[in-house]
Design an enzyme around this catalytic site. Sequence first.
Site, PDB file in Angstrom:
ATOM      1  N   SER A 159     -48.097 -11.287   8.745  1.00 24.08           N
ATOM      2  CA  SER A 159     -48.220 -10.369   9.870  1.00 24.08           C
ATOM      3  C   SER A 159     -48.803 -11.102  11.085  1.00 24.08           C
ATOM      4  O   SER A 159     -48.276 -12.138  11.487  1.00 24.08           O
ATOM      5  CB  SER A 159     -49.071  -9.153   9.462  1.00 24.08           C
ATOM      6  OG  SER A 159     -48.957  -8.114  10.405  1.00 24.08           O
ATOM      7  N   ASP A 211     -38.476  -4.476   6.888  1.00 25.07           N
ATOM      8  CA  ASP A 211     -39.803  -4.594   7.515  1.00 25.07           C
ATOM      9  C   ASP A 211     -39.598  -4.931   8.985  1.00 25.07           C
ATOM     10  O   ASP A 211     -39.399  -6.081   9.341  1.00 25.07           O
ATOM     11  CB  ASP A 211     -40.612  -5.684   6.807  1.00 25.07           C
ATOM     12  CG  ASP A 211     -41.947  -5.975   7.495  1.00 25.07           C
ATOM     13  OD1 ASP A 211     -42.457  -5.071   8.197  1.00 25.07           O
ATOM     14  OD2 ASP A 211     -42.455  -7.100   7.326  1.00 25.07           O
ATOM     15  N   HIS A 216     -43.940  -4.305   4.262  1.00 27.04           N
ATOM     16  CA  HIS A 216     -44.652  -5.314   5.036  1.00 27.04           C
ATOM     17  C   HIS A 216     -45.708  -5.997   4.170  1.00 27.04           C
ATOM     18  O   HIS A 216     -46.531  -5.339   3.533  1.00 27.04           O
ATOM     19  CB  HIS A 216     -45.314  -4.648   6.244  1.00 27.04           C
ATOM     20  CG  HIS A 216     -45.914  -5.608   7.226  1.00 27.04           C
ATOM     21  ND1 HIS A 216     -45.185  -6.570   7.871  1.00 27.04           N
ATOM     22  CD2 HIS A 216     -47.184  -5.730   7.688  1.00 27.04           C
ATOM     23  CE1 HIS A 216     -45.961  -7.254   8.685  1.00 27.04           C
ATOM     24  NE2 HIS A 216     -47.193  -6.757   8.595  1.00 27.04           N
TER      25      HIS A 216
END
Length: 566
Positions: free
Chosen positions: A160, A301, A328
């Site tokens: 991320s 995602d 995710h």
Amino acid sequence: MRRQKTILVPVRFLVGLMAVTTFVSCDPDTVTTPVAEITTPWRFSDFRLESFYVTMRDGVRIAIDITLPHPVPTDARLPAILKMTRYWRSMDGDVVGWREAAAAARGYAFITMDERGTGASFGTWPGPWSEEALEDCNEIVDWIIDQPWSNGRVGTYGSSYAGMSAQMITTIKHPAVRAAIPAFTQYDVYADISFPGGIHNEWFMSSWSEIVLGMDRNEWPFDPDAKVKPVDVDVAGLLRDSAIAEHGNNGDVYFDGTAQATYRDDVTGLGMSMQELGAHGRRGDIEQSNAAIYSWGSWVDHATAHSVITRFMTLSNPQQAVIGPWRHGGGESGSPYQPPGTPPQPDEESQGREMLNFLDRYLLEDGTTVPTGENGSDSYAVDFTATTGYQTRWHTALDSSVVYRDRRNEDEKLLTYTSPPLTEDMEITGYPIVTLHVVSTHSDGAFYVYLEDVAPSGYVTYVTEGQLRALHRKVSDETPPYELVVPYHTFKEADGEPLVPGEVTEITFGLHPTSVLIRAGHSIRVAIAGHDAELFERYPAVGGPVITVERNSVYASMIELPVVRR
């Protein structure tokens, strides 16, 4: 390394109708193994976690956690994994996570840092991946490779936001940063998440900004009792609280940033545009780093699958990539053909092991260690009687057999470097590349490098060789007439450069490709000569040159081995 053709390799398992698929640059030292078939050797059974501040150039203190094998042998030289996050490196009371523990067991140091102006780090966070934060990473890498346990190599990792950090750290072009794993993240921040199709992703950007600003006040949005972890000496949390007080002027990515933008080149209240935020705007820096990149993403995602493909098709770096049907972060299946909460296939620990396998190829297994001393060197008076014999790879073109007999006696005429016995079998497949930092007493000379297998009995087996006349040592940045994965020498008159006697000179070239299995208990030897009698012309024609091979922290001579991990 110049990328050749690319291939698409589907992994042999499906989730519903959505495949986990890997891509790999077709380089000899980049080999993909299906994730489900990985087995991981653990070298250490215990680990230790420490947390402390590292002070930056401007006095700002950066909080880091470091997980190391325990105990670290005094002669150990460990690669390191660096993760920069603005989501708190850990919470108060956290124990070591499975990813850090697995890395330490494999023989890695795992360092997680709170980005400047976040978590328990001091300073102000002006916005994502600022130049100040990247310079902090540069200094942290310097700190890592200065540690007595370091082998001088660092890989970056993150998922991320930290995944974007992992690829942005390569832009500092620190020579110790050899590999990056950006997982479940963007390549182009504007198009991949903030403004897909040019449409402001208002819900995500406002929600994300609210969450991280709360974290900067030491408020975890999903648990009111959670707090960021202080460093070890800060038992009462007073230093942490002082750091958090400095976060009050942090930038608001929504109100100061995306809410003020329409176009990707709009400069917002953060003082930067979306063009500057994305890794895509730093393509040249990433490519110049030549760091190997292993991208992870998901078909479901946001735009991470597109980001993986875009990164893979754009960058010339050695690359491998995986896309699967995960939510995710990869911790749960995201396939619409599976019910919510279905465990991911492969599971997170298998994903983590595959990432470590990738890092092994670039940080651990190529047989080189950056020297720590400043004065290591070896002198060698060229022996012009040295030879590889009369039944070599060069003789067979005229119908001779290829017979390389025991090289141990001939090696006494050469400058040799021999590794300790291998603890496990090692497959070498591809082009070894040698880099020598040398000083010569003459303006010309030839350099021969032999890769050899030394058995426990002492028998020395020839594996492959490479050679280069010093006059032709210039590595060209021109496009070669055909694809190469080794340094390109034009051998043109315009590029000829005689040696300057007494001056340190870099000479780098590829050895001839090979594919060989060196058995456990055997050693790897690199033997250096200045002539091969009865085969090649002598350089210089007269005289007795003495060459000195530098092997120290300033001039690190090395050989890079294309090791295949099964």
